[in-house]
Enzyme design. Structure first.
Site, PDB file in Angstrom:
ATOM      1  N   HIS A 140       0.832  -1.207   0.000  1.00  0.00           N
ATOM      2  CA  HIS A 140       0.000   0.000   0.000  1.00  0.00           C
ATOM      3  C   HIS A 140       0.866   1.257   0.000  1.00  0.00           C
ATOM      4  CE1 HIS A 140       0.489   0.821   4.387  1.00  0.00           C
ATOM      5  NE2 HIS A 140       0.402  -0.485   4.537  1.00  0.00           N
ATOM      6  N   ASP A 176      -0.275   4.343   1.018  1.00  0.00           N
ATOM      7  CA  ASP A 176      -0.668   5.358   1.999  1.00  0.00           C
ATOM      8  C   ASP A 176      -0.021   5.137   3.357  1.00  0.00           C
ATOM      9  OD1 ASP A 176      -2.316   3.028   2.202  1.00  0.00           O
ATOM     10  OD2 ASP A 176      -3.742   4.135   3.421  1.00  0.00           O
ATOM     11  N   ASP A 213       6.129   1.174   7.576  1.00  0.00           N
ATOM     12  CA  ASP A 213       4.786   0.738   7.182  1.00  0.00           C
ATOM     13  C   ASP A 213       4.225   1.643   6.099  1.00  0.00           C
ATOM     14  OD1 ASP A 213       2.342  -0.549   7.121  1.00  0.00           O
ATOM     15  OD2 ASP A 213       1.592   0.437   8.920  1.00  0.00           O
ATOM     16  N   GLU A 273      -5.201   1.835   2.459  1.00  0.00           N
ATOM     17  CA  GLU A 273      -5.112   0.648   3.313  1.00  0.00           C
ATOM     18  C   GLU A 273      -5.260   0.998   4.785  1.00  0.00           C
ATOM     19  OE1 GLU A 273      -3.237  -2.454   5.859  1.00  0.00           O
ATOM     20  OE2 GLU A 273      -2.661  -0.358   5.618  1.00  0.00           O
ATOM     21  N   GLU A 274      -4.832   2.196   5.170  1.00  0.00           N
ATOM     22  CA  GLU A 274      -4.771   2.561   6.583  1.00  0.00           C
ATOM     23  C   GLU A 274      -6.095   3.087   7.141  1.00  0.00           C
ATOM     24  OE1 GLU A 274      -2.466   1.773   8.407  1.00  0.00           O
ATOM     25  OE2 GLU A 274      -0.512   1.848   7.404  1.00  0.00           O
ATOM     26  N   GLU A 327       3.954  -6.054   4.003  1.00  0.00           N
ATOM     27  CA  GLU A 327       3.861  -5.487   5.351  1.00  0.00           C
ATOM     28  C   GLU A 327       5.139  -5.800   6.129  1.00  0.00           C
ATOM     29  OE1 GLU A 327       1.573  -3.643   6.717  1.00  0.00           O
ATOM     30  OE2 GLU A 327      -0.049  -3.777   5.256  1.00  0.00           O
ATOM     31  N   HIS A 356       3.471   3.153  12.672  1.00  0.00           N
ATOM     32  CA  HIS A 356       2.610   4.224  13.186  1.00  0.00           C
ATOM     33  C   HIS A 356       3.228   4.983  14.359  1.00  0.00           C
ATOM     34  CE1 HIS A 356      -1.234   1.970  11.546  1.00  0.00           C
ATOM     35  NE2 HIS A 356      -0.247   2.047  10.664  1.00  0.00           N
TER      36      HIS A 356
END
Length: 363
Positions: free
Chosen positions: A73, A75, A103, A133-134, A162, A340
């Site tokens: 992903h 984003d 990530d 995705e997030e 991931e 994150h």
């Protein structure tokens, strides 16, 4: 108009990753990065490139017996003072620090470099660089593509980039979010007996959550640890008003052997008998490990005996491929515990390790 500035493939994995990290792409703002990824892929004659919204798909058509999907992903979660990126050496380890480095822009960089370099892989390959995705599952572009163009997701095996510390994280847990709402009667807080406090009415639910003992579920030798937690609470409109409404958002992470219907029944059982309104706000099933499937066994063999194999404790898009009957694993550079976080980083050596491992499997 598309930004046709390609990403710096020839600068090496660290600088490529840094360029991707520094192209800010918070969920909903992926267009610029998608443009640059598309421009980079369109320079490769061996790839068919498809743009679908802010998702970029590149495919080989070599007539191989099997097709492998590699998806990552574009984003990230919101920036927290951690852009632009920087490179630092900490305890002898070179690190690229910045939002999304772990990530999962490190994984995106590895996939992009491989997509452009592998002109004659042993499998036909589909590379998917996707958006949203997030955020909630309904916005994830793979949801739309699975519905409108399912043929693009057909494969014998899928790898999600991931972060997994360069090991394999198999399957994933399911996730369900439920809003529990208590109703009360508003009143002046100096005359509280006139009203009914909705926040106090949540105490039963909070007590059950505090006493809840989650179970561990072993599947194919891998341990999935379930979790049931309050993740948000809201109530009250002023400091002198008895609140007439309050709510808790509860998140249940359940083993992949549990269906969404069974997960819902379990949550209803936990909160049975409480005078609360009950609303499912988001739900996605998990994915079984699938490591006994031939393509997965071949992947593990290519990685070698020393590769770690663990259960994926979060939810990832491996579940989407599992639902389509395609075995899928998480494999990418970076420590998932850093995802994150404000200090998010990726060791630059992890990029090289992941690249070489995938190259060995695909070449």
């Amino acid at each position: 108009m598309m930004n046709t500035t390609p990403l710096p493939l020839d600068a090496g994995l660290t600088e490529l990753t840094r360029a991707i990290v520094d192209t800010e792409s918070i969920s909903g703002n992926e267009t610029l990065l998608a443009d640059r990824v598309e421009a980079t892929l369109r320079a490769c004659e061996h790839l068919e490139v498809i743009r679908d919204g802010d998702t970029v798909i590149a495919r080989t058509h070599l007539g191989r017996a099997e097709r492998v999907i590699l998806a990552g992903h574009l984003d990230t979660v919101p920036v927290a003072g951690n852009l632009p990126s920087c490179v630092q050496v900490v305890d002898g380890q070179e690190r690229l620090i910045g939002r999304g480095a772990c990530d999962m822009k490190g994984g995106v960089a590895v996939f992009l470099a491989l997509a452009c370099s592998l002109a004659s892989p042993r499998h036909d390959l589909t590379w998917i660089f996707y958006d949203h995705e997030e955020v909630e599952a309904s916005l994830n572009s793979l949801t739309r593509i699975a519905r409108e163009r399912p043929e693009l997701l057909e494969a014998d095996f899928a790898i999600l980039g991931e972060p997994s510390n360069g090991g394999v994280e198999a399957g994933c847990k399911g996730t369900m979010r439920v809003r529990l709402t208590a109703r009360g009667i508003a009143a002046h807080s100096g005359r509280a007996w006139i009203g009914k406090n909705a926040i106090h009415a949540l105490s039963g639910a909070l007590s059950r959550l505090a006493d809840y003992e989650p179970k561990d579920v072993e599947i194919d030798g891998l341990l999935y640890r379930e979790c049931l937690n309050a993740v948000a609470i809201e109530g009250g409109i002023a400091t002198n008003v008895i609140p007439d409404r309050a709510e808790i958002l509860v998140n249940y992470r359940f083993a992949p052997s549990t269906s969404e219907a069974e997960a819902l029944a379990h949550i209803e059982e936990v909160f049975a008998g409480l005078d609360l309104e009950f609303e499912v706000t988001d739900s996605s099933g998990g994915a079984l490990p699938g490591l006994t499937r031939p393509a997965a066994r071949d992947f593990l063999a290519a990685l070698g005996d020393g590769v770690s194999v663990e259960a994926k404790q979060g939810w990832t898009d491996v579940a989407r491929f599992s639902a389509l009957g395609t075995p899928a694993v998480n494999f990418g550079p970076g420590d998932p515990l850093l995802a994150h976080t404000d200090g998010e980083y990726i060791p630059t050596a992890a990029l090289t390790h992941c690249y070489r491992s995938l190259e060995r499997f695909l070449s």
